[in-house]
Scaffold this active site. Structure first.
Site, PDB file in Angstrom:
ATOM      1  N   GLN A  47      32.627  37.096  42.832  1.00 25.28           N
ATOM      2  CA  GLN A  47      32.155  36.321  41.680  1.00 25.28           C
ATOM      3  C   GLN A  47      31.418  35.085  42.177  1.00 25.28           C
ATOM      4  OE1 GLN A  47      35.218  35.926  38.661  1.00 25.28           O
ATOM      5  NE2 GLN A  47      34.496  33.903  38.095  1.00 25.28           N
ATOM      6  N   ASP A  48      30.319  34.730  41.502  1.00 23.36           N
ATOM      7  CA  ASP A  48      29.598  33.482  41.739  1.00 23.36           C
ATOM      8  C   ASP A  48      29.720  32.626  40.489  1.00 23.36           C
ATOM      9  OD1 ASP A  48      28.760  34.340  44.211  1.00 23.36           O
ATOM     10  OD2 ASP A  48      26.642  34.436  43.731  1.00 23.36           O
ATOM     11  N   TYR A 131      29.749  28.054  43.574  1.00 20.35           N
ATOM     12  CA  TYR A 131      30.743  28.590  44.490  1.00 20.35           C
ATOM     13  C   TYR A 131      30.950  30.081  44.295  1.00 20.35           C
ATOM     14  CZ  TYR A 131      34.085  27.718  40.618  1.00 20.35           C
ATOM     15  OH  TYR A 131      34.732  27.668  39.405  1.00 20.35           O
ATOM     16  N   ASP A 169      43.831  19.171  33.651  1.00 19.91           N
ATOM     17  CA  ASP A 169      43.962  18.447  34.917  1.00 19.91           C
ATOM     18  C   ASP A 169      44.788  17.171  34.761  1.00 19.91           C
ATOM     19  OD1 ASP A 169      42.540  20.444  36.140  1.00 19.91           O
ATOM     20  OD2 ASP A 169      40.658  19.335  36.221  1.00 19.91           O
TER      21      ASP A 169
END
Length: 182
Positions: A47-48, A131, A169
């Site tokens: 996966q990108d 990524y 987060d």
């Protein structure tokens, strides 16, 4: 490509050969054969991903407890401070972190193997962060460790403002209570 181990040897800074002149530049952003040689074994990417974030956005520290992802990360616009934390209990570097500045100008990439938590903060006005991952995104298995956990002691750069966090987060687990790998 040049691969340089960090203070945690499995985490590598990857620097491509950049060919530039007055017209611009060219480099191979990924070459499977050269990458496999740099890490010492074959790595399959599945996966990108591409994220764009404003200055001060801090994403992380993320990992998947099942289907752990290795990540090859880079910045194509802007700048970030990128962090990898070893969360493998059997590792001699368990609980240690490394941080690297990734920018559109230095073209550096960071290889973060599976078994690490990962995060970054945007230090420029905005940043485009790309990524590759070795496993597919599995939201049911996603975990987060608190970015400013005192037991980790990550030295984030001073960006002149409080970091902007997602709700997930902001509510992340402290390191001592986080699920980790064997």
């Amino acid at each position: 490509m040049k691969a340089t181990p960090t203070a945690i040897p499995e985490v590598l800074v990857i620097e491509p050969k950049v060919f530039g002149d007055s017209r611009g530049f060219f480099f191979e952003s990924f070459n499977q054969q050269a990458f496999d040689q740099a890490v010492g074994h074959h790595v399959d990417f599945v996966q990108d991903n591409h994220s764009r974030s404003a200055k001060g956005v801090l994403r992380g520290l993320h990992y998947q407890i099942v289907q752990p992802q290795g990540k090859l990360v880079r910045v194509v616009r802007g700048a970030v401070f990128d962090v990898a934390v070893d969360i493998r209990r059997s590792s001699p570097t368990f609980g240690q972190w490394v941080g690297v500045e990734l920018t559109e100008d230095n073209h550096k990439q960071l290889w973060v193997p599976a078994g690490f938590a990962h995060g970054f903060v945007v230090t420029s006005e905005s940043a485009d962060f790309l990524y590759k991952t070795t496993e597919f995104y599995a939201p049911a298995h996603e975990r987060a460790i608190l970015w400013n956990d005192p037991d980790l002691g990550i030295t984030w750069p001073d960006i002149g403002m409080a970091p902007m966090l997602s709700g997930k987060d902001a509510a992340a687990s402290p390191f001592k209570k986080a699920e980790t790998f064997a």
